[in-house]
Each structure stands twice: as C-alpha cells, then as structure tokens.
Design an enzyme around this catalytic site. Structure first.
Site, short mmCIF file in Angstrom:
data_model
loop_
_atom_site.label_atom_id
_atom_site.label_comp_id
_atom_site.label_asym_id
_atom_site.label_seq_id
_atom_site.Cartn_x
_atom_site.Cartn_y
_atom_site.Cartn_z
N CYS A 66 1.04 -1.11 -0.09
CA CYS A 66 -0.16 0.45 -0.01
C CYS A 66 0.71 1.13 -0.08
CB CYS A 66 -1.10 -0.23 1.40
SG CYS A 66 -1.12 1.21 2.76
N CYS A 69 0.96 3.58 2.93
CA CYS A 69 1.94 2.60 4.39
C CYS A 69 3.39 2.88 3.63
CB CYS A 69 1.53 1.64 4.31
SG CYS A 69 -0.01 0.57 3.74
N CYS A 415 -24.63 -8.31 -8.57
CA CYS A 415 -24.14 -9.59 -8.25
C CYS A 415 -23.44 -10.99 -9.56
CB CYS A 415 -24.64 -10.05 -7.01
SG CYS A 415 -24.95 -12.38 -6.71
N CYS A 418 -25.38 -14.45 -9.36
CA CYS A 418 -26.60 -14.54 -9.17
C CYS A 418 -26.76 -15.04 -10.82
CB CYS A 418 -27.05 -12.78 -8.69
SG CYS A 418 -27.02 -13.15 -7.43
#
Ligand code: NAG
Ligand code: NAG
Ligand code: NAG
Length: 543
Positions: A66, A69, A415, A418
């Site tokens: 990151c 970071c 989704c 789905c």
C-alpha cells in the site's frame, strides 16, 4: 450480535461513504518499519501479551504493497525511536495484514493503513488515531495521549473557563468517590469528550451555574450552551453502566452524522430521524427547533442532520429522492421500516411544523412506511417467464400460497453469481411449470435491493436461495412460513434433489424433467453425471 449485522447492512451505503480505503497511491520507503527501529512487530503470537504489558500503544495495521503505508513506514520508525528515547512507555507497533489476516479481520480493518490507539491491552475499545502522519506530529500527538484524560481545574476561575470553552458535550465528576472508574471511562472516551473532575470546594458555585443541587450527584453530562439541561447520573458507579449512560446522554439533541459520529448512532437501538440538507444555511434554519425536538424525544429517537452533498446516496437507501431537498425521514433500523415526509407535497422541504407533526404521528402509529417496489408484472410478463417474479407489491400474496412449495432466489442486480445462476433457475422453473396455476412448486426470484420485503431469515449475501415448504410453520414476526436455506452446489440436479427432499410436497423434479424430455423426443441424459463433474466452490457475494 443480531443487531450489529442488521444495522451495518441496513446502513451499508452510509458506511461505504464514510469508510476510507487508501489502497495504492504514491510510494516512497518501505511500509514495514526499519527492523532496527523501536517499532514492535506484532503477530497473533505476541499481540495480546504485548498490549497487556504496555498501557499505550499506537498500532498500525498495514499491507506491504500500500502506497500510503510506504510513506508512513519511515516516519513511523523515526517516531518510535524518538519516543523510545524520551517517553519509553509509549510504544509504536505494526501488524502486517497480509500475514496476520485473522488479527486484521478481528479488528475490522477496512483500509490501509489503519492506525489505532490501544490502551491497557483492550484492543476492542481502541480509538482510531486521527493525528498527523509525519514523525514529529506522531510524537507530539502520542505524548498528549499519554497525559491524564481527566482534567482537574485548580481554581473556580479555571473550572468556569473550562466549562465555557467546551464545544462538545462533556462529563463532570463531582463528589468524587470512585476516581478509578471515572479515570477508566475517561481513558476510553477521551477522544470524544472532555472529562473534568470538580473539587468539592467549587460544588456550590457550579450548582448555581447549572441550576442544580449537586450535593448528591456523582456524574453529569453537560451540553455546551445548554448548561441548565445537564443530565445527572443516577445509577451505580459501575464502569459499563456509566459508559453506556454517557453514550446516550452525550448524543447531541440535533447532531450531524459524519465519520466521527456515525458509529455512536449506529450502535444505538433507537430509530433515527434524518434531516438531509444541501447548505449550512438550510441546517442552521432548523437547528434550534430540531434540537428542541431531539430533547423532547431523548431516549426514544435520535434526530440528526445529514449533509446531502456527502451522503445523498443514503437517502435512496431509505426510499427518499435525494434530489428534492431538504428532506425529512425516519428509519427504524430494528424493524426495517422507513418513513418519510411526502416530497411531492413539500418540494421546498418540510417546515418545522410539518416535521413536528410527522414525528408525533410516528409515535402514535399513524404513519405508513414507504415500501420500495418494482412494478407488479403484467399477465403477459407472467406468461412469458417461467420464473415467478416477486416484487414488494405481490410478495405477500404469492408467499401466502401456503399449499405450494415456494423456492425463492434473493438476488442483487450487480451480483455475478446471481447472473450465473439465472439460466439454471429458469430451467428449474420450466421443469415445475412454475408460472402456471396448477404448479405445485413455485420457482421465484426477487431483486432484494429494489423491493422492501420481510424475510424470516438473515440474508448475508447474494444469491440466497430459500425454500418455503407448503403448509410450513409460520414465523410470528413476519407472518411468512419459516424457510430452509439451500447451501449446496448451485446446479440443476442438486436443486431438484433439494426441492424433493426439503419441499413438503416431495415433488420429484427429475421425473418431471424426464417426462418433459421424452415429450420433446429428446434423449434422457444422465444429469447426475454432469453434477459430479461440477466441482465449483459455493460462494456468496458480499452484501
Ligand atoms: C530504546 O531505548 C533503550 C534505552 O535507552 C535502548 O537501550 C534501546 O536500544 C532502544 N531501542 C531501540 C530499538 O532503539
Ligand atoms: C405524496 O403526495 C402526493 C400528492 O398529494 C400523492 O399523490 C402521493 O401518492 C403521495 N406519495 C406517497 C408516497 O404517499
Ligand atoms: C395470508 O392469508 C391469510 C388468510 O387468507 C391472511 O389472514 C393473512 O393475513 C395473509 N398473510 C399475509 C402475509 O398476507
């Protein structure tokens, strides 16, 4: 805890806006601190024991990749070294979330880096660090954090000045008897409120200022500029009780939901009344009246302001139109019900009188909740689609066909799993002739994001497949039969078997399918074999 799950999913949109995820971004040094520095590397092995031994620890949860970071890493090392020299009791530590997944999950880390101030080993009550991110700033901030959380004014003048300069609700201890508890509570909540210990000597003067007899009082919560409304604690001096009481009493009568405050509102079981506004002027115009309203309904309703420029999406989630502002709505999270002042009738926003009446009606049970629904399908649409389409406005009627086994797919339009299931679901529906009047098994689906419906089951992801067996036991709260959840492989044979096994009518879908195929002159394939070849993991998409 049921309530937590409920509230966090109900307010997912709000959370999405307020949580910060700082993935990627610019890169500089190493995210992991210099191994020769005083930063302590924490793992599941040493986490608990290290925190127990050290009363004040700033812990950074990070990922090596990151960017932010990487910028913080060297600063963190320098700050740790500086503190090690001058304030060795203050520790800086790091947890690498790519290797310590369990620790990071446990602490609900949503983005990197996340910095938490952990006191006395209680990582569950950690505060988010909101100080500077360069080494000198970190050192200063942490030194401040190490000072006592309770302020003890040395003279009446100091006390008076302190009381008057508060801009947020604050907590007073008078007739101090249980210093220990007050100090602990103060440490837990020092980020949010000032804690002041009042010497007996100033009791009389303070009592006059607040318009209260304080001889028997122990703890008070005072709101700035509303001194006469100070709340007096009447329970026992117990840490947990006192802490809860402070949470209730410090909620402003009319506060704003923002990054700092949303957790306190979400963790309250009370309904929330929202005033969405576009400009500070709009908010100011109702501020005094809504504060009065909040005071009147203290302990029954939290009244909050919401900046629509930031949180407009949440208006949609409670079935209001975010383009017509200001707006006023009440959300009862526990009952999953939403009520709003009619926006067609109040295109300029509701007046204070309208709002007061609305809240009054809410408590007298005179309001009808707003129910979000897609249009009920037409006869042509029903005939053309073997899957029965449920929407909020036909849901109860169809779910109430108690003589039929009803198998429902709860889905979200975004989704992926789905969508993948859709053709199989259609095949399943065709097999049972699900959209015909004499079908014994109804195969249905519902876009759960577009329709407010009750489900006597806690849906945690999409798709969720539930069968409601014919003549099954009825759930008291919703009036709907209790369902059985399908948790197998999402392929045709497994679904057919499930309906046969769990459905009350024991309809054999495989037989129906064979018959259909014969009629169509097709070869009967061994569907079971196909099923065994499918070794796909069962996954739920996240809510
Ligand atoms: C921290 O300070 C102590 C005492 O001054 C010193 O012995 C130790 O080496 C320091 N630790 C680090 C990692 O600098
Ligand atoms: C809002 O008011 C309008 C006009 O009175 C009415 O037609 C409409 O049905 C109302 N909407 C709701 C959700 O009650
Ligand atoms: C289902 O039907 C029964 C009887 O017709 C009725 O009493 C009940 O209220 C209905 N339930 C729902 C949820 O519509």
């Amino acid at each position: 805890m049921q309530f937590w799950k409920y509230s966090t999913s109900a307010l997912a949109t709000l959370l999405a806006v307020v949580s910060i995820t700082q993935a990627g971004g610019p890169a500089d040094g190493e995210a992991a601190a210099d191994p020769n520095s005083a930063v302590v590397k924490l793992t599941s092995e040493n986490f608990a024991s290290f925190l127990e031994e050290n009363p004040l620890v700033l812990t950074e949860f990070f990922a090596p990749w990151c960017g932010y970071c990487k910028i913080l890493g060297p600063e963190f090392s320098k700050a740790a070294d500086a503190l090690n020299e001058s304030y060795p009791k203050i520790k800086l530590a790091q947890v690498d979330c790519t290797t310590e997944e369990a620790l990071c999950m446990e602490h609900e880390i949503r983005g990197y880096p996340t910095l938490k101030i952990i006191r006395d080993g209680d990582s569950k009550k950690a505060e988010d660090y909101q100080g500077p991110r360069e080494h000198e700033g970190i050192v200063d901030h942490m030194i401040k954090q190490s000072l006592p959380a309770v302020q003890v004014p040395e003279s009446w003048d100091d006390l008076e000045k302190l009381v008057e300069e508060q801009t947020k609700p604050f907590v007073l201890q008078v007739n101090s008897a249980a210093d220990d508890i007050f100090n602990k509570v103060a440490n837990l909540k020092r980020k949010n409120f000032a804690f002041i210990d009042v010497d007996k000597e100033y009791l009389k003067q303070l009592g006059e200022k607040l318009g209260k007899d304080l001889q028997k009082a122990e703890y008070l919560v005072v709101h700035p500029k509303q001194l006469a409304d100070a709340a007096v604690y009447e329970g026992k001096a117990e840490l947990e009780k006192l802490s809860e009481w402070i949470d209730v009493e410090t909620v402003p009568y009319f506060g704003d939901i923002d990054r700092d405050t949303y957790m306190s509102y979400m963790s309250s079981p009370l309904p929330i009344a929202y005033y969405f506004y576009k400009t500070p002027e709009e908010r100011e115009a109702v501020s005094e009246s809504l504060s009065k309203l909040g005071k009147k309904y203290r302990g029954k309703l939290n009244v909050v302001g919401l900046d629509a420029n930031l949180f407009g999406r949440h208006a949609e989630a409670i079935n209001m139109n975010p383009d017509i502002l200001p707006l006023f709505a009440i959300q009862h999270i526990e009952e999953n019900k939403k009520y709003g002042v009619n926006q067609t009738e109040h295109p300029e926003g509701p007046s204070v009188e309208v709002i007061e009446q609305f809240v009054d009606d809410f408590f007298n049970g005179k309001l009808t909740p707003i129910i979000k629904s897609e249009p009920v399908p037409t006869a042509e649409e029903i005939a053309a689609n073997p899957v029965v389409k449920l929407v909020a406005h036909n849901y109860n009627d169809i779910m109430n066909k108690t003589g039929k086994d009803i198998f429902v797919k709860y889905y979200a339009p975004w989704c992926g799993h789905c969508k993948k299931l859709a053709p199989t679901w259609e095949e399943l529906a065709e097999i049972y002739g699900s959209n015909t009047d004499d079908a014994e098994v109804i195969i249905a689906d519902i876009d759960h994001t577009a329709n407010d419906v009750d489900v006597p089951y806690e849906i945690q992801g999409y798709p969720t497949l539930l069968i409601f067996p014919a003549n099954g036991e009825v759930d008291e709260k919703t009036g709907i039969r209790k369902p059985i959840v399908f948790e197998g492989q999402r392929e045709l044979q497994a679904l057919l078997d499930f309906v046969k096994e769990k459905g009350a009518l024991k309809v054999d879908g495989s037989e129906l399918q064979a018959k259909l195929k014969k009629e169509a002159g097709e070869k009967v394939e061994d569907v079971k074999e196909d099923a065994e070849n499918l070794k796909e993991e069962v996954e739920h998409d996240e809510l």
